[in-house]
Scaffold this motif. Structure first.
Motif, PDB file in Angstrom:
ATOM      1  N   TYR A 200      -8.352   8.551   7.636  1.00 51.65           N
ATOM      2  CA  TYR A 200      -7.516   9.275   6.666  1.00 51.65           C
ATOM      3  C   TYR A 200      -8.295   9.526   5.380  1.00 51.65           C
ATOM      4  CZ  TYR A 200      -3.134   8.447   9.220  1.00 51.65           C
ATOM      5  OH  TYR A 200      -2.131   8.446  10.154  1.00 51.65           O
TER       6      TYR A 200
ATOM      7  N   TYR B  32       9.028   3.211   4.897  1.00 54.17           N
ATOM      8  CA  TYR B  32       7.632   3.222   4.459  1.00 54.17           C
ATOM      9  C   TYR B  32       7.217   4.525   3.788  1.00 54.17           C
ATOM     10  CZ  TYR B  32       6.440   5.242   9.152  1.00 54.17           C
ATOM     11  OH  TYR B  32       6.338   6.001  10.292  1.00 54.17           O
ATOM     12  N   ASP B  33       6.073   4.480   3.143  1.00 55.54           N
ATOM     13  CA  ASP B  33       5.444   5.626   2.478  1.00 55.54           C
ATOM     14  C   ASP B  33       6.396   6.337   1.512  1.00 55.54           C
ATOM     15  OD1 ASP B  33       3.492   4.775   4.149  1.00 55.54           O
ATOM     16  OD2 ASP B  33       3.353   6.588   5.352  1.00 55.54           O
TER      17      ASP B  33
ATOM     18  N   ASP C 151      -4.373   0.374   4.615  1.00 54.30           N
ATOM     19  CA  ASP C 151      -3.023  -0.162   4.884  1.00 54.30           C
ATOM     20  C   ASP C 151      -2.900  -1.611   4.391  1.00 54.30           C
ATOM     21  OD1 ASP C 151      -2.503   2.295   5.999  1.00 54.30           O
ATOM     22  OD2 ASP C 151      -1.829   1.529   7.936  1.00 54.30           O
TER      23      ASP C 151
ATOM     24  N   VAL D 270      -5.566  -1.768   8.651  1.00 52.45           N
ATOM     25  CA  VAL D 270      -5.952  -0.549   9.381  1.00 52.45           C
ATOM     26  C   VAL D 270      -7.152   0.049   8.645  1.00 52.45           C
ATOM     27  CG1 VAL D 270      -5.250   1.738  10.192  1.00 52.45           C
ATOM     28  CG2 VAL D 270      -3.560  -0.104  10.095  1.00 52.45           C
TER      29      VAL D 270
ATOM     30  N   VAL E  57      -8.631   4.116   5.810  1.00 46.05           N
ATOM     31  CA  VAL E  57      -7.474   4.889   5.361  1.00 46.05           C
ATOM     32  C   VAL E  57      -7.465   4.983   3.834  1.00 46.05           C
ATOM     33  CG1 VAL E  57      -4.952   5.092   5.343  1.00 46.05           C
ATOM     34  CG2 VAL E  57      -6.086   4.016   7.307  1.00 46.05           C
TER      35      VAL E  57
ATOM     36  N   LYS F 180      -4.370  16.106  11.851  1.00 48.80           N
ATOM     37  CA  LYS F 180      -3.057  16.289  11.218  1.00 48.80           C
ATOM     38  C   LYS F 180      -3.211  16.205   9.711  1.00 48.80           C
ATOM     39  CE  LYS F 180      -1.862  11.438  12.181  1.00 48.80           C
ATOM     40  NZ  LYS F 180      -0.788  10.517  12.558  1.00 48.80           N
TER      41      LYS F 180
ATOM     42  N   PHE G 243       0.870  -1.198   0.000  1.00 48.66           N
ATOM     43  CA  PHE G 243       0.000   0.000   0.000  1.00 48.66           C
ATOM     44  C   PHE G 243       0.896   1.233   0.000  1.00 48.66           C
ATOM     45  CE2 PHE G 243       0.483   0.685   4.666  1.00 48.66           C
ATOM     46  CZ  PHE G 243       0.943  -0.563   5.056  1.00 48.66           C
ATOM     47  N   ASN G 244       0.336   2.419   0.076  1.00 46.69           N
ATOM     48  CA  ASN G 244       1.089   3.687   0.164  1.00 46.69           C
ATOM     49  C   ASN G 244       2.366   3.636  -0.687  1.00 46.69           C
ATOM     50  OD1 ASN G 244      -0.868   3.832   2.088  1.00 46.69           O
ATOM     51  ND2 ASN G 244       0.446   4.431   3.776  1.00 46.69           N
TER      52      ASN G 244
ATOM     53  N   PHE H 190      -4.667   6.943   1.371  1.00 47.12           N
ATOM     54  CA  PHE H 190      -3.384   7.610   1.608  1.00 47.12           C
ATOM     55  C   PHE H 190      -2.636   7.716   0.280  1.00 47.12           C
ATOM     56  CE2 PHE H 190       0.900   8.138   3.169  1.00 47.12           C
ATOM     57  CZ  PHE H 190       0.793   8.693   4.435  1.00 47.12           C
TER      58      PHE H 190
ATOM     59  N   ARG I 121       5.573   0.164  -0.886  1.00 44.86           N
ATOM     60  CA  ARG I 121       5.699  -0.173   0.532  1.00 44.86           C
ATOM     61  C   ARG I 121       5.142  -1.577   0.712  1.00 44.86           C
ATOM     62  NH1 ARG I 121       3.270   2.597   6.033  1.00 44.86           N
ATOM     63  NH2 ARG I 121       3.332   0.689   7.259  1.00 44.86           N
TER      64      ARG I 121
HETATM   65  C1  BMA Z   1       0.417   6.830   9.228  1.00 45.52           C
HETATM   66  C2  BMA Z   1       1.459   6.211   8.317  1.00 45.52           C
HETATM   67  C3  BMA Z   1       0.796   5.621   7.093  1.00 45.52           C
HETATM   68  C4  BMA Z   1      -0.414   4.799   7.409  1.00 45.52           C
HETATM   69  C5  BMA Z   1      -1.340   5.541   8.355  1.00 45.52           C
HETATM   70  C6  BMA Z   1      -2.536   4.732   8.782  1.00 45.52           C
HETATM   71  O1  BMA Z   1       0.981   7.225  10.450  1.00 45.52           O
HETATM   72  O2  BMA Z   1       2.109   5.204   9.018  1.00 45.52           O
HETATM   73  O3  BMA Z   1       1.747   4.779   6.491  1.00 45.52           O
HETATM   74  O4  BMA Z   1      -1.118   4.529   6.217  1.00 45.52           O
HETATM   75  O5  BMA Z   1      -0.613   5.923   9.503  1.00 45.52           O
HETATM   76  O6  BMA Z   1      -2.146   3.579   9.498  1.00 45.52           O
END
Ligand code: BMA
Length: 339
Positions: free
Chosen positions: A245, A108-109, A307, A281, A284, A215, A48-49, A286, A64
């Motif tokens: 997200y 990651y990401d 995720d 997760v 989300v 955030k 993902f991401n 992202f 990722r």
């Molecule tokens: C964030 C990152 C992302 C993730 C998101 C939801 O803090 O870690 O990589 O997609 O959380 O878990």
């Protein structure tokens, strides 16, 4: 043909699907989402991401992959059409400029951007906690890792696709060691991608749009248009079941990108489909990459969902920019000069 001029190459083979009839939003999902599934390779549990760029008439990506030990790592993937992907099972091996192995503990990401003849990769790396790692490749076979860009703790390092007034520019989101319950987007400049400074705050969480109240963080590499830099970014709200997200967009000044010209008070995409609301997760979406065809203004956005999966969505530059301008809300402090 889009009316708003996009700076960049044409991309005739951009993955694409027309907007469904009677669909009201400015971003619509690929109808065969998600592009990847659970346990896609021997060692990877979920992808993902991830970030995708055009390469030799086809597509390549830095993905990722969360491994079966639970740790995030980076993998190369190849695709002829940007939709069907061959993901390498072996993670990317980084070497420093002297040729010594320089492997991140986790990664990651990722974001990927081509500047001159190099593809730069930024990612969240481990340096006494999360911060921004940076490296480059020319062929997606050999990878050179540079010095980490920032001190801990930081995430969502996103480079602009060219120097601005002689400097490289990177967006980032200072954070804490864990699942940071705050976060605004900042910008730093560098002459050489090693020494970073002239830090500015670009924009903060909040405003009347609750989807971005906890955030925010930069998403794909900003897209250069005659109206300014089009920046997709994620926004997070804290609910009684945890973080959700979504993503929206802003337009930043071309010569002075710490200045936000417009910013959408509404999200453009929020978790609705099963592959976004159910997974490792839940809830989300992202985004980490966007392909754009400068001739038609078509955009293909790669986003991680729940995720667990890589998913794809589409938009037109003109529609997104017009929507953001018509529904803009600047949050107090967004236009300060950072001093
Ligand atoms: C964030 C990152 C992302 C993730 C998101 C939801 O803090 O870690 O990589 O997609 O959380 O878990």
């Amino acid at each position: 043909m889009g009316k708003i001029k996009v700076v960049g190459e044409p991309l005739k083979n951009i993955p694409w699907q027309e907007k469904p009839e009677n669909y009201e939003g400015v971003i619509w999902r690929y109808d065969k989402n998600p592009l990847t599934g659970w346990n896609p390779t021997k060692s990877i549990a979920r992808i993902f991401n991830s970030a995708v760029v055009p390469f030799n008439g086809e597509f390549v990506g830095v993905f990722r992959g969360d491994h079966k030990d639970g740790k995030a790592r980076l993998h190369v993937g190849w695709s002829k059409d940007g939709i069907n992907w061959e993901i390498e099972d072996e993670e990317i091996i980084w070497r420093d400029e002297k040729g010594e192995i320089y492997q991140p503990n986790y990664a990651y990401d990722p974001r990927v951007v081509k500047i001159e003849d190099r593809f730069y990769i930024t990612w969240c790396t481990d340096f006494y906690g999360p911060t921004i790692g940076i490296g480059y490749t020319k062929d997606f076979k050999e990878f050179i890792r540079m010095e980490n860009a920032f001190l801990p703790y930081n995430r969502n390092g996103v480079l602009f696709p060219r120097k601005i007034k002689g400097n490289y520019v990177m967006l980032s989101r200072p954070s804490d060691t864990g699942h940071t319950p705050f976060g605004d987007i900042f910008l730093s400049e560098s002459k050489d991608l090693i020494y970073w400074g002239k830090h500015r705050r670009v924009m903060g969480r909040g405003g009347s749009g609750w989807w971005q109240s906890l955030k925010i963080g930069a998403g794909p590499i900003p897209i250069e248009t005659e109206e300014g830099w089009l920046l997709f970014y994620h926004g997070v709200v804290l609910t009684c079941n945890g973080y959700v997200y979504s993503f929206g967009a802003a337009i930043l000044d071309l010569d002075n990108p710490s200045q936000v010209l417009y910013r959408s008070r509404y999200y453009l995409l929020t978790p609705e489909r099963d592959y976004e609301t159910v997974g490792f997760v839940p809830n989300v979406v992202f985004p980490c990459a966007a392909l754009v065809d400068s001739e038609t203004g078509r955009i293909a956005i790669y986003y991680g969902s729940a995720d667990t999966y890589v998913s794809l969505a589409f938009a037109y530059v003109d529609e997104v920019i017009n929507f953001v301008k018509e529904n803009s809300e600047i949050v107090p402090g967004d236009r300060d000069e950072g001093r």
